[in-house]
Each structure stands twice: as C-alpha cells, then as structure tokens.
Design an enzyme around this catalytic site. Structure first.
Site, PDB file in Angstrom:
ATOM      1  N   ASP A   1       0.878  -1.170   0.000  1.00  0.00           N
ATOM      2  CA  ASP A   1       0.000   0.000   0.000  1.00  0.00           C
ATOM      3  C   ASP A   1       0.911   1.215   0.000  1.00  0.00           C
ATOM      4  OD1 ASP A   1      -2.301  -1.511   0.127  1.00  0.00           O
ATOM      5  OD2 ASP A   1      -2.489  -1.379   2.297  1.00  0.00           O
TER       6      ASP A   1
ATOM      7  N   ASP B   1     -13.618  -3.695  -1.688  1.00  0.00           N
ATOM      8  CA  ASP B   1     -13.451  -3.467  -0.250  1.00  0.00           C
ATOM      9  C   ASP B   1     -14.828  -3.633   0.388  1.00  0.00           C
ATOM     10  OD1 ASP B   1     -10.772  -2.853  -0.687  1.00  0.00           O
ATOM     11  OD2 ASP B   1     -11.184  -0.716  -0.946  1.00  0.00           O
TER      12      ASP B   1
END
Length: 256
Positions: free
Chosen positions: A11, A130
């Site tokens: 990330d 998500d």
C-alpha cells in the site's frame, strides 16, 4: 490443482509503503522499490502495488515508481489506485505493470471493466472490492462495498457486485475485508467463501492476516485461489519462503 499464490501487498502513499488498521492509522513501512525487490528474492508469486490515496486525492498515476518497481521485479506486478480510464490502463501496462486493479472507478463506470477487458484481455484486469459486514448479528450475512479507500459506502452488495464484475470480464477479484484489515485476526472466511463460491474467476483473499495459519485458512476454509498479506511480511514477522513452506506442510500446492 493449480498452485495457490502468496502475494505481498504494497500500500503506497506519497511514494512510501504504509500499513494501517481498518484503512486508517497509517505507519511507514519503507521504500516500495526496495521492498518489492526483497519479496521477489523471497519467492513471492506476485506483488500487488496499490496507491491507496490516488482516488480520494484525485491524483494522477505514479508511473515513475511503477517503472522503478517493474525494472527490479521479475514476477507479475498488479497495480491499482487512481485508474479511471482505459487510457490509464494502457499507461500502467506500458510502465511495466502486468495486471491492473480497478476499484472505485469500476463502480463509477462499470463499462470501464468491459472496455478494458475487451482491449487488453481478462487476464490483466483485476477488480478490487473493499467489503464491510452490514448484517446484524443473527441475520443472514451481508457485506456492503465501499470505495475511495474505504471512505464511501455504495449500498452495493459485495457478492452481487463480484458476480457482475466477473460477468463483465474481470479476470480476478481482489477481496478485502475492511473489518479485518490490519487487525491480524485472520481473513473474514465467511465473506471469502461467499464470493469464491459465487464467481467463476480466481478470488484473492485480503485483510486480516496475523500469522501463517491465517494464510492457509484463506485457501482451505475460505476457498480463495490466492492470499494477500502486508504487515506480516513488511515488518519481518515471516518471509514469503516461510509462508510457502507452512502451506506446503498443510497440503496446499504452492510453487517452492
């Protein structure tokens, strides 16, 4: 049975690898090029590289970092974050990405997935979902899709959305449990199973890995085709090699 994949996830924000809990409280984990090279040397099957604030900040693609990472890494590289158009897909593939992950933009414009897969093939388009549990205790389980780095509820059902994306040509689903992200309490196996059983394409389980057993459970109990993890690898708790050896001992086919 095909070998199951272990995929370290980077990330990235502002050019640095970070790791958070439940999508917030980010802490620095290092330089993306250095970290990617380390995982390649450890035997990772792929690397996933997500610019986690590109969409919410409205920023452009980090092409220079992708080029640097791709020049150092000789395993498939999936890149996501800020991908809004088929032209963005082209630019990232040209920069050295092997697969492109779309998330918020697929919800804003589902036709993007159809158009990108028509032009470049399903094998290089990954749809990232998500998902957050939205059902109350005692109800049939439901999960809602969120976008913009988990900041925006969509009202979409995660299992139905995964089905639609597979129908539109997505070659893989990257499924992250927002409830488990960074908690080290294991994957949401119920979510992983629900999506894996609903779609004909590979599902990558993400969110919640705290140890090697969690990785194995994602495959054996979650029915995922690949498992993605970040902090257990970034902070030296385990190497990719240790993870593969553990999974092999559990009877899971992996590339050693």
């Amino acid at each position: 049975m095909l070998a199951k994949r272990i995929i370290p996830c980077l990330d990235v924000t502002n050019g640095r690898v970070v790791k958070g809990v439940n999508f917030v409280e980010l802490r620095d984990a290092g330089d993306p090029v250095e970290i990617a090279r380390r995982y390649d040397e450890q035997g990772a099957d792929e690397i996933t590289f997500l610019d986690i604030t590109a969409t919410s900040d409205g920023r452009d693609l980090m092409l220079h970092i992708i080029e640097d990472v791709a020049s150092q890494v000789f395993i498939p590289l999936t890149v996501g974050g800020g991908v809004r158009t088929v032209e963005d897909v082209r630019r990232l593939l040209n920069a050295g990405a092997d697969k492109i992950s779309v998330n918020s933009s697929a919800i804003a414009n589902p036709q993007l997935v159809s158009d990108a897969t028509a032009r470049y093939g399903s094998q290089c388009i990954v749809v990232a979902i998500d998902a957050k549990r939205s059902s109350a205790p005692g109800e049939a389980p439901r999960w809602e899709v969120f976008t913009h780095g988990g900041r925006k509820a969509t009202g979409l059902d995660a299992v139905q959305w995964a089905r639609e994306m597979a129908t539109r040509g997505a070659g893989e689903i990257l499924l992250t449990s927002m409830d488990r992200d960074g908690t080290k309490s294991g994957f949401d196996l119920e979510l992983t199973r629900a999506v894996s059983d609903a779609v004909p394409v590979p599902v990558i389980a993400s969110g919640g890995v705290g140890g090697l057993q969690d990785l194995a459970d994602g495959i054996t109990r979650g029915r995922a085709d690949a498992v993605l993890a970040a902090s257990i690898f970034h902070y030296g708790q385990h190497t990719v090699g240790e993870a593969k050896a553990f999974m092999a001992r559990e009877g899971i086919p992996v590339r050693i």
